[in-house]
Design an enzyme around this catalytic site. Structure first.
Site, short mmCIF file in Angstrom:
data_model
loop_
_atom_site.label_atom_id
_atom_site.label_comp_id
_atom_site.label_asym_id
_atom_site.label_seq_id
_atom_site.Cartn_x
_atom_site.Cartn_y
_atom_site.Cartn_z
N GLY A 21 42.48 40.25 41.47
CA GLY A 21 43.29 40.84 42.53
C GLY A 21 43.47 42.34 42.30
O GLY A 21 43.41 43.15 43.22
N ARG A 44 39.75 52.81 49.46
CA ARG A 44 41.14 52.34 49.29
C ARG A 44 41.51 52.07 47.83
O ARG A 44 42.42 51.30 47.54
CB ARG A 44 41.39 51.05 50.09
N GLY A 90 42.20 35.40 37.95
CA GLY A 90 43.54 35.90 38.25
C GLY A 90 44.63 35.13 37.55
O GLY A 90 44.36 34.29 36.69
N GLU A 182 45.27 33.52 46.60
CA GLU A 182 43.94 33.84 47.13
C GLU A 182 42.95 32.68 47.24
O GLU A 182 42.04 32.70 48.07
CB GLU A 182 43.28 34.94 46.27
N ASP A 205 53.45 33.06 34.56
CA ASP A 205 54.90 32.87 34.67
C ASP A 205 55.21 31.44 35.09
O ASP A 205 54.35 30.75 35.61
CB ASP A 205 55.50 33.86 35.68
N1 HPA Z 1 53.66 33.29 43.00
C1 HPA Z 1 52.54 33.57 43.64
N2 HPA Z 1 51.48 34.06 43.03
C2 HPA Z 1 51.54 34.26 41.71
C3 HPA Z 1 52.68 33.98 40.99
C4 HPA Z 1 53.79 33.47 41.67
O1 HPA Z 1 54.85 33.20 41.08
N3 HPA Z 1 52.43 34.29 39.69
C5 HPA Z 1 51.17 34.75 39.64
N4 HPA Z 1 50.62 34.73 40.85
#
Ligand code: HPA
Length: 233
Positions: A21, A44, A90, A182, A205
């Site tokens: 990303g 961009r 990602g 994605e 996370d």
């Molecule tokens: N939410 C959406 N996309 C993500 C998250 C999340 O908590 N963590 C990493 N990508």
């Protein structure tokens, strides 16, 4: 001929493209993992590079966050640049107790909330799946490299911030292993245009507990994910 969002010439981009990303992650990977890397896109700031990994030609292209953004790059990579293998690399959030931060995952399928998909399929639900050949090769590469991976279904959302406290309960019960933004669109477009796609993800996370990884752990699991994806070049 270039495309609207990718200022490269046809032939500048390899058959296999890794898709982070973050465009700066594309730069970092090109500089640390690839030989003879050349930057082919800066439109961009969405950096794209082509180089070699173990002698195999491979590209790495930033996509931005969310399904609207990834759809643009994937569409142009396939239709203008004739790319054949698209591999997202990602991060994702975990919604399961037993899945730990840093876990590397191979997405077999992706549910999600992409409006573009609901409109396209007239409210019915398309089951977006990974290409089996890429999935199997990635799994075999991970085994060779002794990297533990978890295989399963992810959820792709276009809404990062949401105030609904029980938002993930149903998806947790239905075995979703990670939430990101994605993969559903990548898998759907790859199937629509007859090319191969896979998502290799690492858990950054825990959405339920709010736990996040240290930068050191993130680096280790990020490198593991990249090694698996680069083996597919
Ligand atoms: N939410 C959406 N996309 C993500 C998250 C999340 O908590 N963590 C990493 N990508």
């Amino acid at each position: 001929m270039s495309s609207i969002h990718i200022g490269a010439k046809v032939g500048d981009i390899a058959d296999t493209v890794l898709l982070p990303g973050d465009p700066l992650r594309a730069k970092h990977v090109a500089e640390t993992f690839l030989q003879d890397a050349v930057c082919y896109n800066n439109v961009r700031g969405m950096l794209g590079y082509t180089g070699y990994y173990n002698g195999n030609r491979v590209s790495i292209q930033g996509t931005g966050m969310g399904m609207g953004s990834v759809a643009i790059y994937v569409h142009e990579l396939i239709n203008t640049f004739k790319v054949k293998n698209l591999i997202r690399v990602g991060t994702c959030g975990s919604i399961q107790q037993g899945i730990h931060l840093g876990q590397v995952m191979l997405a077999m399928s992706a549910s999600g909330d992409a409006d573009a998909n609901s409109l396209y399929f007239k409210g019915m639900h398309y089951a977006a799946t990974a290409d089996f050949d890429l999935l199997m090769k990635a799994y075999e590469a991970a085994q060779r490299l002794r990297i533990n991976t978890l295989q399963g279904s992810v959820f792709s959302t276009n809404t990062f911030y949401d105030n609904e406290p029980n938002r993930w309960e149903k998806w947790q019960k239905h075995g979703i292993i990670g939430v990101e933004m994605e993969t559903q669109m990548l898998f759907t477009l790859a199937k629509r245009f007859g090319v191969k796609a896979l998502s290799v993800l690492t858990v950054s996370d825990n959405i339920v507990t709010g736990e996040t990884t240290s930068s050191l752990d993130r680096e280790q699991s990020f490198n593991d994910m990249m090694k698996i994806a680069l083996e597919l070049a």
